[in-house]
Design an enzyme around this catalytic site. Sequence first.
Site, PDB file in Angstrom:
ATOM      1  N   ARG A  58      40.764  35.991  48.735  1.00  0.00           N
ATOM      2  CA  ARG A  58      40.193  34.635  48.802  1.00  0.00           C
ATOM      3  C   ARG A  58      40.417  34.018  50.184  1.00  0.00           C
ATOM      4  NH1 ARG A  58      37.770  36.382  44.814  1.00  0.00           N
ATOM      5  NH2 ARG A  58      38.340  35.781  42.721  1.00  0.00           N
ATOM      6  N   LYS A  94      38.944  30.189  44.436  1.00  0.00           N
ATOM      7  CA  LYS A  94      38.511  30.579  43.088  1.00  0.00           C
ATOM      8  C   LYS A  94      39.702  31.122  42.291  1.00  0.00           C
ATOM      9  CE  LYS A  94      35.406  33.796  40.782  1.00  0.00           C
ATOM     10  NZ  LYS A  94      34.478  34.895  40.982  1.00  0.00           N
TER      11      LYS A  94
END
Length: 161
Positions: A58, A94
């Site tokens: 991420r 996320k």
Amino acid sequence: CHFAFDMIDQLKEYNEENPDQPLNMRIGINCGPVVAGVVGTKRFLYDIWGDAVNIASRMESTGIPGRVQVTPTIVETVPEGEFEFEERGTVTVKGIGEMNTFLLKSRQRTHSMSHWQKFRPSFVSRPFASEHSITNLLSSLEKIEALEKKEAEGGDDRAIG
């Protein structure tokens, strides 16, 4: 962090030599516990899993091209004065939510391996693979090979224990 800077340096060199085909990359770094193993029965792949890996991914996907985005864990883990970081701010990650992130700005100084042995003795001095783990890996590979042979001969497709 050194490796990330080395990758960026190599990419800059490539782009200077190939101005008609420039490349760019984002780099994300995190640290933490992971699980590692060999996957597959016909084509073996080594892989790692865990939250630390997912967060590093991420960091890359929400990063800035040509820069290295890191987590607060990296900033806290790297010895003081080793690298300079700049706070990027909050990024939506996320599966995590809002996370404060940093950009790797520069190398400040280089330490010898003995420094890392003092800082992280379990990481540096522990052998990466013990004789026991190698024996287990070889045993698993032999079992997989036997299973593949049995499948190729049209035999039972159950796992060999």
